[in-house]
Design a protein around this motif. Sequence first.
Motif, short mmCIF file in Angstrom:
data_model
loop_
_atom_site.label_atom_id
_atom_site.label_comp_id
_atom_site.label_asym_id
_atom_site.label_seq_id
_atom_site.Cartn_x
_atom_site.Cartn_y
_atom_site.Cartn_z
N ALA A 282 0.84 -1.21 0.00
CA ALA A 282 0.00 0.00 0.00
C ALA A 282 0.87 1.25 0.00
O ALA A 282 0.56 2.23 -0.69
N SER A 283 1.96 1.23 0.75
CA SER A 283 2.84 2.40 0.77
C SER A 283 3.52 2.61 -0.59
O SER A 283 3.77 3.74 -0.98
N ALA A 284 3.79 1.52 -1.29
CA ALA A 284 4.36 1.65 -2.64
C ALA A 284 3.38 2.36 -3.56
O ALA A 284 3.77 3.20 -4.38
N VAL A 285 2.09 2.07 -3.41
CA VAL A 285 1.06 2.76 -4.20
C VAL A 285 1.06 4.24 -3.87
O VAL A 285 0.97 5.09 -4.76
N VAL A 286 1.19 4.58 -2.59
CA VAL A 286 1.21 5.99 -2.17
C VAL A 286 2.43 6.70 -2.78
O VAL A 286 2.32 7.83 -3.27
N VAL A 287 3.59 6.05 -2.77
CA VAL A 287 4.80 6.65 -3.34
C VAL A 287 4.61 6.88 -4.84
O VAL A 287 4.91 7.96 -5.36
N VAL A 288 4.09 5.88 -5.54
CA VAL A 288 3.89 6.01 -6.99
C VAL A 288 2.90 7.13 -7.30
O VAL A 288 3.13 7.94 -8.21
N GLU A 289 1.81 7.19 -6.54
CA GLU A 289 0.82 8.25 -6.77
C GLU A 289 1.39 9.62 -6.45
O GLU A 289 1.10 10.60 -7.13
N GLY A 290 2.20 9.73 -5.39
CA GLY A 290 2.85 10.99 -5.08
C GLY A 290 3.78 11.43 -6.18
O GLY A 290 3.82 12.60 -6.56
N TYR A 291 4.52 10.48 -6.73
CA TYR A 291 5.41 10.78 -7.85
C TYR A 291 4.61 11.20 -9.08
O TYR A 291 4.96 12.15 -9.77
N ARG A 292 3.49 10.50 -9.31
CA ARG A 292 2.65 10.80 -10.47
C ARG A 292 2.01 12.19 -10.34
O ARG A 292 1.82 12.89 -11.32
N LEU A 293 1.68 12.60 -9.12
CA LEU A 293 1.06 13.91 -8.91
C LEU A 293 2.00 15.06 -9.26
O LEU A 293 1.58 16.08 -9.73
N ASP A 294 3.26 14.93 -8.94
CA ASP A 294 4.24 15.97 -9.25
C ASP A 294 5.57 15.69 -8.59
O ASP A 294 6.50 16.46 -8.72
N GLY A 295 5.64 14.60 -7.85
CA GLY A 295 6.90 14.21 -7.23
C GLY A 295 7.47 15.27 -6.31
O GLY A 295 6.74 15.94 -5.59
N LEU A 296 8.76 15.42 -6.36
CA LEU A 296 9.46 16.38 -5.51
C LEU A 296 9.87 17.63 -6.28
O LEU A 296 10.93 18.19 -6.06
#
Length: 149
Positions: free
Chosen positions: A20-34
Motif C-alpha cells: 500500500a505504501s508503494a502505491v502511495v509513493v507512486v501516486e505521489g510521484y505521479r502527482l508531481d513528485g518532488l
Amino acid sequence: MAERSARPGERLLPWTLLAASAVVVVEGYRLDGLASPSAAGTFPLLAGAVMAGSCAAIALAPRRAAGDALPMLPLRVAAVMALLVALVAAMPVAGFHLAGFAFLAVAIRLVRGHGTLVALLVATLSVAAVHVVFRLAFTVLLPEGTLWR
C-alpha cells in the motif's frame, strides 16, 4: 523466553502495508513528485516512503518472545483502515472536503469515543484548517469530486 509462532496474518500484514505504501509513493510521484516543497506530490511521496521504511523494519524485525507478543489487529484499527479505503474511494465523487469531513467525523467518534457534536466540530475545524493551509497558503488543488460539477 521461548520463541512463539506467528499468528495467521501476523507476518503478512506488514508486507501488505508495504505494498500500500508503494502505491502511495507512486501516486505521489505521479502527482508531481518532488518538483518543489509545495508540489502536490511532495507530501504523499515522502509519507509513503516513511511508511514503506516502517513496514519493512517491522516485517524484518526478529521474532518476539512468547511473553512479548503484539496483539492481533485491534477492531478499531481495522475499522479506521476500512474508513481510509472508503475515503479514497469516495474522494473522486464527493471531493476532498466532504469525504475528508465524513472520514474524520466517523473516525473521531469511533476511535476517541467523543460525542457526535464534538466529532462533527473537530472534523469541520480540521477540514477548514487543511483548506486554509493547502488551498490558500500553498495553492494546492484539492480534489473537488464529480458530485459538485
